[in-house]
Motif scaffolding. Structure first.
Motif, short mmCIF file in Angstrom:
data_model
loop_
_atom_site.label_atom_id
_atom_site.label_comp_id
_atom_site.label_asym_id
_atom_site.label_seq_id
_atom_site.Cartn_x
_atom_site.Cartn_y
_atom_site.Cartn_z
N ALA A 1 0.83 -1.20 0.00
CA ALA A 1 0.00 0.00 0.00
C ALA A 1 0.87 1.25 0.00
N LEU A 2 1.90 1.24 0.83
CA LEU A 2 2.80 2.41 0.90
C LEU A 2 3.44 2.66 -0.46
N ALA A 3 3.74 1.59 -1.16
CA ALA A 3 4.34 1.73 -2.47
C ALA A 3 3.39 2.44 -3.42
N VAL A 4 2.11 2.11 -3.32
CA VAL A 4 1.12 2.75 -4.17
C VAL A 4 1.03 4.24 -3.86
N TYR A 5 1.15 4.56 -2.57
CA TYR A 5 1.14 5.98 -2.20
C TYR A 5 2.44 6.67 -2.61
N ALA B 1 -9.18 6.74 -4.36
CA ALA B 1 -9.07 5.94 -5.58
C ALA B 1 -9.16 4.48 -5.18
N VAL B 2 -9.99 3.71 -5.87
CA VAL B 2 -10.22 2.32 -5.50
C VAL B 2 -10.05 1.44 -6.73
N THR C 1 -6.98 11.72 -11.13
CA THR C 1 -6.12 10.66 -11.64
C THR C 1 -4.69 11.18 -11.81
N GLU C 2 -4.58 12.46 -12.14
CA GLU C 2 -3.26 13.07 -12.26
C GLU C 2 -2.55 13.03 -10.90
N ARG C 3 -3.31 13.44 -9.88
CA ARG C 3 -2.73 13.45 -8.54
C ARG C 3 -2.36 12.03 -8.10
N LEU C 4 -3.15 11.08 -8.56
CA LEU C 4 -2.90 9.69 -8.20
C LEU C 4 -1.54 9.24 -8.72
N ALA C 5 -1.24 9.64 -9.96
CA ALA C 5 0.06 9.31 -10.54
C ALA C 5 1.17 9.94 -9.70
N GLY C 6 0.90 11.13 -9.19
CA GLY C 6 1.68 11.79 -8.15
C GLY C 6 3.15 11.96 -8.41
N PRO C 7 3.84 12.66 -7.48
CA PRO C 7 5.27 12.90 -7.64
C PRO C 7 6.09 11.62 -7.51
N GLY C 8 5.70 10.76 -6.56
CA GLY C 8 6.50 9.56 -6.35
C GLY C 8 6.14 8.45 -7.32
N GLY C 9 4.94 8.52 -7.87
CA GLY C 9 4.45 7.40 -8.68
C GLY C 9 4.76 7.59 -10.14
N GLY C 10 3.78 8.08 -10.86
CA GLY C 10 3.97 8.24 -12.29
C GLY C 10 3.54 6.99 -13.03
N ALA C 11 3.04 7.18 -14.24
CA ALA C 11 2.56 6.03 -15.00
C ALA C 11 3.66 5.00 -15.12
N GLY C 12 3.31 3.79 -14.98
CA GLY C 12 4.32 2.75 -15.04
C GLY C 12 4.91 2.44 -13.68
N GLY C 13 4.68 3.32 -12.72
CA GLY C 13 5.12 3.09 -11.35
C GLY C 13 4.17 2.12 -10.68
N PRO C 14 4.26 2.04 -9.38
CA PRO C 14 3.42 1.10 -8.65
C PRO C 14 1.94 1.32 -8.90
N GLY D 1 -7.25 -0.28 6.06
CA GLY D 1 -7.63 -1.68 6.04
C GLY D 1 -7.72 -2.27 4.64
N TYR D 2 -7.97 -1.42 3.64
CA TYR D 2 -8.04 -1.94 2.27
C TYR D 2 -6.67 -2.06 1.62
N GLY D 3 -5.64 -1.66 2.33
CA GLY D 3 -4.28 -1.86 1.83
C GLY D 3 -4.08 -1.22 0.47
N ALA D 4 -3.46 -1.97 -0.44
CA ALA D 4 -3.08 -1.43 -1.74
C ALA D 4 -4.25 -1.28 -2.71
N ALA D 5 -5.46 -1.65 -2.26
CA ALA D 5 -6.61 -1.54 -3.15
C ALA D 5 -7.23 -0.16 -3.12
N LEU D 6 -6.73 0.70 -2.19
CA LEU D 6 -7.36 2.01 -2.04
C LEU D 6 -6.30 3.06 -1.71
N VAL D 7 -6.42 4.23 -2.33
CA VAL D 7 -5.52 5.34 -2.04
C VAL D 7 -6.36 6.55 -1.65
N VAL D 8 -6.05 7.14 -0.50
CA VAL D 8 -6.75 8.36 -0.10
C VAL D 8 -6.12 9.53 -0.84
N LEU D 9 -6.93 10.32 -1.55
CA LEU D 9 -6.40 11.47 -2.28
C LEU D 9 -6.57 12.75 -1.49
#
Lengths: 343, 362
Positions: free
Chosen positions: A315-319, B253-254, B278-291, B317-325
């Motif tokens: 999850a942290l990785a996704v964030y 994002a779910v 969705t842009e924010r989701l890609a975010g500074p640390g992420g980016g398309a192709g990232g996690p 509790g939803y772990g990697a299935a959900l990101v709070v924006l």
């Protein structure tokens, strides 16, 4: 087991007050009305017959028509002034009023105007008769779920129709199921639907707030083997032979031990506490431990701790906040829809 | 029938004769009159035994809703007399339909505690004595609400609330786990969200307080005199802090098909705003192709919530299935939980998020 004196006294007084208004009544009817055996009613009548005002001469005593008794009918001829039914004691009124108020506020009652009306009028008559509002106890059961879902379930229960539901498990897996509803049970913070599930070919219990959609069909329910008449919460939460896990929590997480079925809780000298529980639903436990993580001191066995940590790292990785390893193939959700632990 | 009484009467029959005597007495009966005249009391072998028997019987009658009142007997003695005032104990006529009676009998199943079930059973006996008909369960067929057991504290707390008496008990504090003796003026007990709470005035802290009843670790003792305090008017939910907290909205994002329970109360963000998220989701640390992968692989939802920590806990509790924006405080609190959880798998004492997870293969 010997009956308590106060319970028997209550019935003795009740029998006299009732007979005074009702006229002759058969022993069998009295037994049914007061929830006891005909033999006990006979004993009660014998006791009443020799009771009365001091002096205890024939005119002082409660009296019955002897000829009727021989025919199995109790006919009161002298009540010695004991004709008034007892008012409800404060505790009795409190217990009744609190239960009715809680029932009135459940979704299943609110969703049905006819039911609401009955509960409402019973509550009104009761508070009229008992006087002061019993506010010493205040119970609210949690809302059961979506209004449309609850109303479809209530309606299907009343009409004895099959339901089609879309359900999400505690492991976050969605499925469609046809079910024959048996009972809607609100227990504390959750409402549960007990039903025969055609997908599982077995009785299942569904948490109503996890039913995403419910549609009443016009197919009548069938009878099924092993249908649950009562929801056995003991069995529902029992872990059987599932593996054990031990978790040490900071004091702040105490509610977890209070609201989760656990095998044991051990209080530690420094205020921490240690919970041992059966892992019946790994997905639910993983999710719970992530939620509570700031208060989790340690987790055993090690494999469970690593599983939780791994899921959190993903999850942290996704964030983009952690550099944890990313294992996209990790499958975490098993179909535990109706696993013993409905959390 | 005869005037020959059995040598000893069982307690229920003795109580019955006491009630009949005290209802029918012209003015009142003195204790001595009760002892010599009422069937069952002459069995008492001594003055003390009689006193104990009479006091216990009066308590039992009061508990059943038949109060024995004390009156002066007049004249030159200061001896007290006892009688039962029928107007005070009689149940006003209460005309229940079978459906209403059915609802009342369901109340017995509502409680899990034996003592509360007994209270309901007694109430039903009284209502049946008043002529109520056969209950019909049709009105609430298929419904069976119930609340979890209150526990042994219920009896003494009810007694204290009724008499306005102080109680004493040992309580385990949640913030540090220590057990201390508490002195409280009980006001009300309430059940919410699966827990039972005692709402009271805390004498030690001189302030209103809520205690969670499952954390009471001793017997609750009723101490001190009656009418020691007044119970103020208050709202249960306000005192529990549940009435506060307006509904706010988080954006998350779910992953498709995931977080079903949360979806049940969420709705999709308007199409026009989706791109920004969705842009924010890609975010500074992420980016398309990232996690995060393809931003199209996420649903962007608006979720109502009241409690920040509750929302963050659910999201974590939803772990990697959900990101709070947004909002940021929920996102930060969610990350705090995830970070703490990621540290659980590492060797004890050297918890650093993201470093020890390489070895994690549950």
């Amino acid at each position: 087991m010997a009956e308590r004196a106060d319970d028997r006294l209550l019935r003795l007084l009740g029998i006299v007050a009732y007979l005074d208004g009702a006229g002759p009544v058969s022993v069998a009817d009295l037994a049914r009305r007061f929830g006891t055996t005909p033999a006990q009613i006979q004993k009660d009548v014998d006791a009443l017959w020799v009771s009365g005002t001091p002096g205890y001469w024939p005119d002082d005593l409660i009296d019955f028509d002897a000829a009727s008794i021989d025919r199995g009918v109790v006919h009161l001829t002298e009540a010695r002034g004991m004709t008034r039914p007892l008012r409800l004691g404060t505790r009795e009124a409190v217990a009744l009023v609190a239960a009715l108020r809680a029932m009135k506020a459940t979704d299943a009652v609110k969703a049905d105007p006819a039911r609401s009306a009955v509960v409402e009028s019973a509550l009104r008559k009761l508070t009229d008769a008992t006087g002061e509002a019993a506010s010493a106890v205040d119970v609210r059961l949690a809302p059961g779920g979506d209004r449309q879902v609850v109303s479809a379930i209530s309606s299907a229960l009343a009409a004895r129709h099959r339901l089609r539901i879309r359900y999400v498990t505690s492991s976050d897996v969605v499925s469609e199921r046809d079910v024959d509803p048996v009972r809607l049970h609100t227990q504390d913070e959750f409402a549960y639907l007990a039903a025969w599930c055609y997908r599982a070919e077995a009785p299942r219990t569904f948490r109503v707030d996890r039913i995403l959609e419910a549609t009443e069909t016009d197919i009548p329910v069938r009878s099924h083997p092993g249908e649950p008449s009562e929801i056995d919460f003991g069995a529902l939460f029992a872990g059987g032979s599932s593996p054990l896990a031990t978790i040490r929590f900071a004091p702040r997480a105490r509610w977890f031990a209070e609201e989760t079925p656990v095998e044991s809780v051990r209080n530690l000298p420094d205020g921490d506490f240690e919970v041992t529980l059966r892992v019946t639903n790994p997905g639910w436990l993983r999710s719970s431990l992530i939620r509570l993580a700031p208060y989790v001191r340690s987790v055993s066995p090690r494999a469970l701790a690593d599983d939780v940590a791994g899921a959190a790292a993903q999850a942290l990785a996704v964030y983009g906040a952690g550099a944890g390893s990313w294992d996209a193939d990790r499958v975490t959700a098993a179909d535990a829809a109706t696993s013993p632990n409905p959390h | 029938m005869s005037t020959d009484l059995p040598p000893t009467l069982n307690p229920a029959e003795r109580l019955l004769n006491l009630v009949i005597a005290l209802v029918n007495t012209n003015a009142a009966m003195t204790k001595q009159q009760v002892r010599t005249a009422v069937a069952g009391y002459s069995d008492a072998p001594s003055d003390e035994a009689f006193e104990r028997m009479f006091e216990r019987d009066k308590d039992m009658l009061r508990a059943l809703g038949v109060p024995v009142v004390t009156v002066g007997t007049g004249g030159h003695t200061d001896e007290l007399g006892y009688r039962i005032d029928q107007d005070a104990y009689a149940l006003p006529s209460i005309d229940l339909t079978p459906a209403e009676l059915g609802v009342l009998s369901l109340a017995a199943q509502f409680w899990q505690d034996k003592t509360l079930q007994t209270d309901i059973t007694r109430a039903m006996v009284k209502l049946r004595a008043a002529g109520a008909g056969d209950p019909s369960a049709d009105a609430l067929a298929g419904l069976a609400p119930s609340v979890r057991a209150v526990g042994d504290a219920y009896g003494p707390l009810m007694e204290a609330i009724e008499a306005r008496r102080v109680v004493t008990f040992a309580y385990r504090a949640a913030y540090n786990g220590t057990v201390l003796t508490r002195h409280a003026e009980p006001w009300r007990i309430a059940a919410r969200d699966g827990g039972w709470y005692l709402m009271c005035f805390d004498r030690d802290r001189q302030a209103p307080r809520v205690f969670r009843m499952s954390r009471i670790e001793s017997r609750v003792r009723v101490t001190g005199p009656a009418n020691a305090y007044e119970i103020p008017d208050f709202e249960t939910d306000v005192m529990l802090g549940k009435a506060h907290g307006e509904v706010k909205e988080a954006v998350v994002a779910v992953r498709p098909e995931r977080a079903g329970a949360l979806r049940a109360r969420a709705k999709a963000v308007p199409d026009g705003e989706r791109a920004a998220y969705t842009e924010r989701l890609a975010g500074p640390g992420g980016g398309a192709g990232g996690p995060v992968g393809d931003p199209a692989g996420w649903d962007i939802l608006q979720v109502p919530y009241r409690s920040l920590t509750g929302m963050a806990s659910e999201a974590a509790g939803y772990g990697a299935a959900l990101v709070v924006l947004e909002p940021e405080p929920v996102r930060a609190e969610t990350l705090r939980r995830l970070t703490a959880a990621a540290a659980l798998g590492t060797a004890a004492g050297t918890a650093v998020p993201g470093t020890g997870t390489e070895a994690s293969r549950g």
